[in-house]
Design a protein around this motif. Structure first.
Motif, short mmCIF file in Angstrom:
data_model
loop_
_atom_site.label_atom_id
_atom_site.label_comp_id
_atom_site.label_asym_id
_atom_site.label_seq_id
_atom_site.Cartn_x
_atom_site.Cartn_y
_atom_site.Cartn_z
N CYS A 169 109.04 88.12 9.12
CA CYS A 169 109.30 86.54 9.24
C CYS A 169 108.05 86.04 9.99
CB CYS A 169 110.79 86.29 9.75
SG CYS A 169 111.94 86.83 8.91
N VAL A 170 107.29 85.20 9.48
CA VAL A 170 105.97 84.89 10.30
C VAL A 170 105.88 83.35 9.77
CG1 VAL A 170 103.72 85.04 10.44
CG2 VAL A 170 105.17 87.04 10.12
N ASP A 171 105.57 82.49 10.78
CA ASP A 171 105.14 81.10 10.77
C ASP A 171 103.76 81.04 11.33
OD1 ASP A 171 106.18 78.14 10.15
OD2 ASP A 171 105.04 78.27 12.03
N VAL A 172 102.69 80.51 10.66
CA VAL A 172 101.47 80.53 11.06
C VAL A 172 100.76 79.35 10.45
CG1 VAL A 172 100.29 81.98 9.17
CG2 VAL A 172 99.36 81.89 11.50
N LYS A 173 99.57 78.90 11.16
CA LYS A 173 98.80 77.78 10.53
C LYS A 173 97.44 78.39 10.32
CE LYS A 173 96.44 74.72 13.00
NZ LYS A 173 95.94 73.90 13.75
N THR A 174 97.01 78.13 9.02
CA THR A 174 95.70 78.57 8.71
C THR A 174 94.19 77.72 9.11
OG1 THR A 174 95.64 77.63 6.54
CG2 THR A 174 96.87 79.56 6.81
N ALA A 175 93.12 78.21 9.07
CA ALA A 175 92.03 77.22 9.60
C ALA A 175 91.94 76.40 8.49
CB ALA A 175 91.03 78.08 9.70
N SER A 176 92.48 76.07 7.26
CA SER A 176 92.49 75.16 6.32
C SER A 176 93.27 73.95 6.23
CB SER A 176 92.36 75.79 4.93
OG SER A 176 93.48 76.48 4.65
N GLY A 177 94.30 74.09 7.49
CA GLY A 177 95.38 73.12 7.75
C GLY A 177 96.73 73.45 7.24
N TYR A 178 96.94 74.45 6.46
CA TYR A 178 98.27 74.87 5.84
C TYR A 178 99.13 75.24 7.08
CZ TYR A 178 95.63 74.69 1.38
OH TYR A 178 94.86 74.20 0.67
N ARG A 179 100.26 75.02 6.84
CA ARG A 179 101.35 75.52 7.82
C ARG A 179 102.19 76.52 6.79
NH1 ARG A 179 104.44 73.58 12.28
NH2 ARG A 179 105.70 75.34 12.96
N ILE A 180 102.05 77.76 7.14
CA ILE A 180 102.65 78.93 6.29
C ILE A 180 103.76 79.58 6.85
CG2 ILE A 180 102.28 81.20 5.02
CD1 ILE A 180 100.33 78.96 4.01
N HIS A 181 104.85 79.53 6.24
CA HIS A 181 106.02 80.51 6.62
C HIS A 181 106.40 81.24 5.43
CE1 HIS A 181 110.40 81.13 7.49
NE2 HIS A 181 109.99 81.45 8.62
N ALA A 182 106.46 82.64 5.84
CA ALA A 182 106.80 83.56 4.96
C ALA A 182 107.90 84.68 5.35
CB ALA A 182 105.46 84.47 4.51
N VAL A 183 108.77 85.04 4.07
CA VAL A 183 109.79 86.02 4.65
C VAL A 183 109.66 87.15 3.53
CG1 VAL A 183 112.38 86.24 4.90
CG2 VAL A 183 111.22 84.23 5.46
N LEU A 184 109.90 88.19 3.87
CA LEU A 184 109.84 89.48 3.07
C LEU A 184 111.08 90.19 3.07
CD1 LEU A 184 106.51 91.63 4.34
CD2 LEU A 184 106.77 89.82 2.40
N PRO A 185 111.37 90.81 1.91
CA PRO A 185 112.53 91.63 1.79
C PRO A 185 112.73 92.79 2.75
CG PRO A 185 111.47 91.21 -0.35
CD PRO A 185 110.46 90.92 0.63
N PRO A 186 113.78 93.17 3.13
CA PRO A 186 115.10 92.87 2.81
C PRO A 186 115.70 91.79 3.45
CG PRO A 186 115.50 94.65 4.36
CD PRO A 186 113.84 94.42 4.24
N ILE A 187 114.87 90.83 4.60
CA ILE A 187 115.46 90.03 4.99
C ILE A 187 115.66 88.99 3.96
CG2 ILE A 187 114.85 87.98 6.74
CD1 ILE A 187 115.19 90.84 7.82
N SER A 188 114.77 88.61 2.88
CA SER A 188 115.30 87.78 1.73
C SER A 188 115.72 88.77 0.82
CB SER A 188 114.00 87.18 1.34
OG SER A 188 113.67 86.74 0.01
N ALA A 189 116.86 88.16 0.25
CA ALA A 189 117.53 89.05 -0.85
C ALA A 189 117.18 88.98 -2.20
CB ALA A 189 119.17 88.75 -0.66
N THR A 190 116.14 87.87 -2.44
CA THR A 190 115.41 87.80 -3.70
C THR A 190 114.13 88.03 -3.74
OG1 THR A 190 115.18 85.31 -2.90
CG2 THR A 190 117.38 86.05 -3.84
#
Length: 429
Positions: free
Chosen positions: A138-159
């Protein structure tokens, strides 16, 4: 990736016929074999060297697609071209949604597989200096292009891989523009201008996506040019139209688990920078203790934003955050009563982000209370107004102390929606 037009969303774009997986793979290998950033010239050269005869139009489409694949948002890049899009949500390879201000709506963008979606999430997180893998799912990060990214991988995400992207638009709205757009009523605008002019300490409350950061930027743009604004943020999003702005951004721990600098530490550092106004972009943890202490020691005119369902829920939210800093509820209430003057609450009404209430902060019988001063006639639960533009301002019990703090009768006169008696409509005699 394939794109099938659907009634509830735009088509993904004219990419399918011009670019196939084999061409993508060939060009990707060629680009990644070269040092330095991905540029349009490198992509164009790699497309030519592939030997594929695409024609002028096809070559342009291929360049756009490949650049997005290597340096942008991949299959999602086309959605960013819509200036109304503020958020993109990917729930599965075949479930992509966007938010243009009226809530999530499904769009016709598809990923070819879960592995393609995961690869995009990993690359976006890596571009922000973090890693996304089994050790950090589970990661929350801001990119140099200005996007705020939040990502979750399995198995934390069930889908499968979950990806949420907040798009930072460069356009900064002024308060006048927000009034013209209907987000802030004229009466509210006059009160908000007075809050800034009188240097009251404030919190802007609301749910995620309610427009708190947009309103905060607009209010900071009203500050006199001679004042130094020191902004503390987890991810820099505030860009007020002001000549003297200093922004400090929290730093997450590195792969070894060291090097983190949190918001609480940044607030302490900011106090040594002689801030004209101290602003915490979002109070979300133990930094609330540092902010309340700062606003209690002569740093007037500061504040920030906080997540809350309503203005009256702010004290409970502050108590919960204070517990993270080992503060008792009683300590939070005492500090909050002397540190804060005003709570400004935003909500969504019929899909629009609206300032719905302004309240004052008071201490009653040892408990912190947020008392409504002015609200939209239709802003109560279950009473959404069909036309927020036509809603009157209704006064609550907090109006007299707010008017006194602002000196409203001496400086600004009466905002629209007020009665001739000098009291807002709805005030009890």
């Amino acid at each position: 990736m394939t794109a099938q037009p659907q009634p509830d969303g735009p088509a993904a774009g004219p990419w399918d016929g011009a670019v196939d997986a084999q061409l993508l793979d060939v060009v990707r290998r060629s680009i990644l074999a070269q040092a330095g950033p991905v540029t349009d010239l490198k992509v164009a050269a790699a497309v030519r060297e592939s030997g594929r005869l695409l024609g002028a139009a096809g070559s342009l489409v291929a360049m756009e697609r490949i650049t997005a694949e290597l340096n942008g948002l991949g299959p999602l890049q086309g959605l960013v071209k819509d200036p109304e899009v503020t958020d993109i949500f990917v729930n599965a390879p075949n479930s992509v949604w966007q938010d243009r201000g009226a809530g999530p709506e499904r769009v016709a963008v598809r990923f070819s597989s879960e592995s393609e979606l995961r690869a995009l999430a990993v690359r976006l997180v890596a571009s922000g200096g973090r890693r996304l893998d089994e050790g950090s799912p589970c990661v929350d990060v801001k990119t140099a292009s200005g996007y705020r990214i939040h990502a979750v991988l399995p198995p934390i995400s069930a889908t499968g891989t979950l990806l949420s992207i907040r798009i930072k638009r460069r356009t900064v709205l002024t308060l006048a523009q927000m009034v013209a757009a209907g987000s802030v009523g004229p009466g509210f605008a006059e009160i908000l201008e007075a809050v800034i002019a009188r240097r009251l300490n404030f919190l802007i409350s609301g749910a995620t996506g309610a427009g708190k950061t947009t309103l905060l930027s607009a209010l900071l743009g009203l500050c006199p040019p001679r004042e130094r604004l020191v902004l503390i943020e987890d991810a820099a999003e505030l860009e007020p139209e002001h000549p003297h702005v200093v922004t400090m951004e929290a730093r997450h721990e590195n792969t070894e688990g060291a090097g983190a600098v949190d918001l609480a530490e940044l607030v302490r550092q900011a106090l040594r920078m002689n801030p004209g106004r101290l602003i915490v972009g979002e109070c979300r943890g133990r930094e609330v203790r540092e902010l309340l202490m700062a606003l209690n020691t002569g740093h007037c005119g500061g504040g920030g934003t906080i997540h809350a369902n309503s203005a009256r829920d702010v004290p409970a939210r502050l108590a919960a955050l204070g517990a993270l800093a080992f503060m008792s509820p009683e300590a939070v209430f005492l500090q909050g009563a002397s540190a804060l003057d005003v709570v400004i609450h935003l909500t969504r009404i019929k899909g629009r982000r609206i300032v719905a209430e302004i309240a004052v902060v008071e201490l009653h019988s040892g408990r912190l209370e947020v008392v409504t001063a002015l609200s939209l006639a239709s802003s109560g639960p279950g009473r959404e107004h069909d036309d927020p533009d036509g809603a009157d301002l209704v006064a609550g019990p907090g109006w007299p102390p707010l008017a006194e703090r602002l000196g409203l009768d001496r400086i600004f006169g009466l905002p629209p929606g007020m009665g001739d008696s000098g009291k807002p409509r709805g005030t009890q005699p």
